[in-house]
Design a protein around this motif. Structure first.
Motif, mmCIF file in Angstrom:
data_model
loop_
_atom_site.group_PDB
_atom_site.id
_atom_site.type_symbol
_atom_site.label_atom_id
_atom_site.label_comp_id
_atom_site.label_asym_id
_atom_site.label_seq_id
_atom_site.Cartn_x
_atom_site.Cartn_y
_atom_site.Cartn_z
ATOM 1 N N GLY A 4 9.585 -7.584 -16.554
ATOM 2 C CA GLY A 4 10.295 -6.818 -15.532
ATOM 3 C C GLY A 4 10.202 -7.436 -14.159
ATOM 4 N N PHE A 5 10.134 -8.763 -14.089
ATOM 5 C CA PHE A 5 10.053 -9.434 -12.795
ATOM 6 C C PHE A 5 11.383 -9.331 -12.054
ATOM 7 C CE2 PHE A 5 6.636 -12.668 -14.375
ATOM 8 C CZ PHE A 5 5.666 -11.686 -14.267
ATOM 9 N N VAL A 6 11.316 -9.452 -10.743
ATOM 10 C CA VAL A 6 12.518 -9.387 -9.914
ATOM 11 C C VAL A 6 13.401 -10.607 -10.159
ATOM 12 C CG1 VAL A 6 11.428 -8.019 -8.113
ATOM 13 C CG2 VAL A 6 11.317 -10.535 -8.003
ATOM 14 N N ASP A 7 14.655 -10.496 -9.753
ATOM 15 C CA ASP A 7 15.594 -11.601 -9.879
ATOM 16 C C ASP A 7 15.079 -12.814 -9.105
ATOM 17 O OD1 ASP A 7 18.093 -12.805 -10.650
ATOM 18 O OD2 ASP A 7 18.762 -12.550 -8.586
ATOM 19 N N LEU A 64 -5.114 -16.484 -9.247
ATOM 20 C CA LEU A 64 -3.789 -16.556 -8.623
ATOM 21 C C LEU A 64 -2.784 -15.634 -9.304
ATOM 22 C CD1 LEU A 64 -2.241 -18.134 -6.385
ATOM 23 C CD2 LEU A 64 -1.430 -19.631 -8.214
ATOM 24 N N GLU A 65 -2.789 -15.574 -10.641
ATOM 25 C CA GLU A 65 -1.801 -14.757 -11.319
ATOM 26 C C GLU A 65 -1.979 -13.269 -11.028
ATOM 27 O OE1 GLU A 65 -5.172 -15.309 -14.275
ATOM 28 O OE2 GLU A 65 -4.065 -16.567 -12.849
ATOM 29 N N ARG A 66 -3.223 -12.837 -10.773
ATOM 30 C CA ARG A 66 -3.463 -11.428 -10.429
ATOM 31 C C ARG A 66 -2.911 -11.109 -9.038
ATOM 32 N NH1 ARG A 66 -6.664 -8.716 -13.930
ATOM 33 N NH2 ARG A 66 -7.746 -10.005 -15.479
ATOM 34 N N ARG A 67 -3.061 -12.030 -8.104
ATOM 35 C CA ARG A 67 -2.501 -11.832 -6.760
ATOM 36 C C ARG A 67 -0.975 -11.858 -6.798
ATOM 37 N NH1 ARG A 67 -6.428 -14.735 -2.510
ATOM 38 N NH2 ARG A 67 -8.237 -15.179 -3.815
ATOM 39 N N LEU A 68 -0.415 -12.717 -7.651
ATOM 40 C CA LEU A 68 1.034 -12.908 -7.691
ATOM 41 C C LEU A 68 1.755 -11.763 -8.396
ATOM 42 C CD1 LEU A 68 3.524 -14.698 -7.216
ATOM 43 C CD2 LEU A 68 2.931 -15.950 -9.318
ATOM 44 N N TRP A 69 1.147 -11.189 -9.426
ATOM 45 C CA TRP A 69 1.828 -10.185 -10.253
ATOM 46 C C TRP A 69 2.510 -9.096 -9.439
ATOM 47 C CZ3 TRP A 69 2.588 -9.857 -15.606
ATOM 48 C CH2 TRP A 69 3.094 -8.632 -16.062
ATOM 49 N N PRO A 70 1.802 -8.391 -8.523
ATOM 50 C CA PRO A 70 2.463 -7.303 -7.792
ATOM 51 C C PRO A 70 3.511 -7.767 -6.783
ATOM 52 C CG PRO A 70 0.240 -7.641 -6.948
ATOM 53 C CD PRO A 70 0.372 -8.500 -8.172
ATOM 54 N N ARG A 71 3.625 -9.065 -6.593
ATOM 55 C CA ARG A 71 4.695 -9.609 -5.745
ATOM 56 C C ARG A 71 5.963 -9.868 -6.559
ATOM 57 N NH1 ARG A 71 2.508 -9.272 -0.467
ATOM 58 N NH2 ARG A 71 0.244 -9.312 -0.753
ATOM 59 N N LEU A 72 5.845 -9.788 -7.887
ATOM 60 C CA LEU A 72 6.982 -10.061 -8.760
ATOM 61 C C LEU A 72 7.543 -8.826 -9.439
ATOM 62 C CD1 LEU A 72 5.679 -13.303 -10.572
ATOM 63 C CD2 LEU A 72 7.146 -13.157 -8.541
#
Length: 405
Positions: A365-368, A202-210
């Protein structure tokens, strides 16, 4: 004649009867620091537990006492337990055992929380149907500009509910299937900010969304730690809301919608936003003291990211996350450390998970708003576990009104 000392002590079975709970709940109260236990040997040499009768009666009164401005509700649960001194466990498994390092897979711990047999293995069930992925993406893309990622998760859950032909099924297998779909489709509903990952943990799928930053193993481990740590946390506000909804017979998608609504406030899942602003002020050059003063003035209650309603000591989730952040971002860590030292000195508070989330977002460096997104995704696992546990009790939560003055 019975001796005074004997009259003042009750057995574990008697304590359970006085409290109106199961025997294992009495021992859960002991582990959480709500009851003190005296271990002694009986006439046959066996170890037995004794409890102060007055303390038991005080706790029994607290479970039903009405107090102006607050509400104490005790609910038996085996999903997770926490000790105010800083211990948290999922289905009896200590959190620190699940966080490693390396942390256990999010999918494995989710199955543990949804299971009845203590299984800690996701198997091969975590695959998202292409149709449901398309539904989640369509509804997320149709939302107006300015919505948050957490709003996209809420919209995806509602859309998926309408696409589920078995929506009304409250059985364990279907509820777990809903949980898997909600997490995977929720990730798919988020905007793509980096190179897409459609498979894997899950964290690999989520990373590029953040974030647009390339993933690193250290960053993925930190994100996995956050997700696992946030899967459940006993009876937080959103979880209580979900349990009330479960008692009405609400379907699992409605349970998730209930939880996502309750989570959204700035005193719960949205709290890391204010902590992110505090860290930005610390970075701005005005000094930590000025940043804390400004944060307290705008927050209105304490220092954001510090203190907790239950923990009297450190929040174990914050400790685990901050440990990862210190290693992940050595250049940025001194600012977090200065803040920790300042608040520990005055007003003497320990960090909570919201500081851990904000520090993680800053380091990666995640989005707000990423802290709220991570929180909302992860906690869906716990909500469904509590829904499964609460449903059979039926409609048992019914408040009564009292004069306000």
């Amino acid at each position: 004649m019975t001796a005074p000392a004997a009259r003042a002590s009750v057995t574990a079975e008697q304590a359970a009867e006085l409290l109106g709970v199961r025997l294992q709940t009495v021992y859960a109260y002991v582990s959480r620091g709500l009851l003190a236990r005296d271990v002694r040997r009986d006439a046959g040499g066996r170890r037995v537990s004794g409890f102060d009768r007055e303390e038991v009666l005080r706790l029994a009164g607290a479970r039903t006492r009405h107090r102006s401005g607050s509400l104490d509700v005790f609910v038996e649960t085996d999903v997770s337990t926490l000790d105010p001194r800083g211990r948290l466990a999922f289905r009896g498994v200590p959190l620190d055992a699940l966080l490693g390092p390396p942390a256990r897979r999010v999918e494995d711990v989710a199955e543990l929380l949804w299971s009845e047999d203590g299984r800690l293995d996701a198997g091969a069930g975590w695959r998202l149907d292409d149709g449901w992925r398309a539904v989640a993406r369509r509804v997320a893309q149709a939302l107006p500009d300015g919505v948050t990622d957490a709003d996209r998760l809420r919209a995806a859950v509602l859309a998926l509910a309408g696409a589920d032909p078995d929506r009304a099924d409250l059985g364990r297998e279907h509820v777990a299937a809903v949980g898997r779909a909600a997490l995977l489709a929720g990730v798919a509903a988020l905007p793509l900010r980096g190179e897409p990952v459609e498979d894997g943990d899950l964290e690999r799928r989520l990373w590029p969304r953040l974030t647009a930053r390339p993933a690193t193993e250290e960053g993925l481990e930190a994100l996995r730690t956050a997700l696992v740590a946030l899967l459940d946390h006993e009876l937080a506000a959103s979880t209580m809301a979900v349990r009330v909804a479960a008692g009405t017979g609400a379907d699992p998608w409605l349970l998730l919608s209930t939880g996502l609504a309750a989570l959204g406030g700035p005193r719960h899942g949205g709290a890391s936003r204010e902590v992110t602003r505090l860290l930005a002020r610390c970075d701005a050059g005005g000094g930590v003291d000025a940043a804390v003063a400004a944060a307290v003035a705008s927050y209105g209650s304490g220092v954001p990211g510090f203190g907790h309603l239950v923990y009297t000591d450190a929040d174990p989730r914050a400790e685990a996350l901050l440990d990862r952040v210190a290693r992940l971002d050595p250049d940025g860590w001194p600012v977090v450390e200065r803040l920790l030292l300042r608040v520990a000195r005055d007003p003497g508070l320990s960090p909570n998970v919201d500081l851990g989330l904000a520090a993680l977002s800053r380091a990666c460096g995640f989005v707000d708003g990423a802290g709220e997104t991570v929180f909302a995704l992860a906690r869906q696992v716990g909500w469904l576990a509590h829904g499964l546990e609460e449903g059979p009790h039926g409609l048992r939560f019914r408040g009564r009104a009292a004069p306000s003055a």
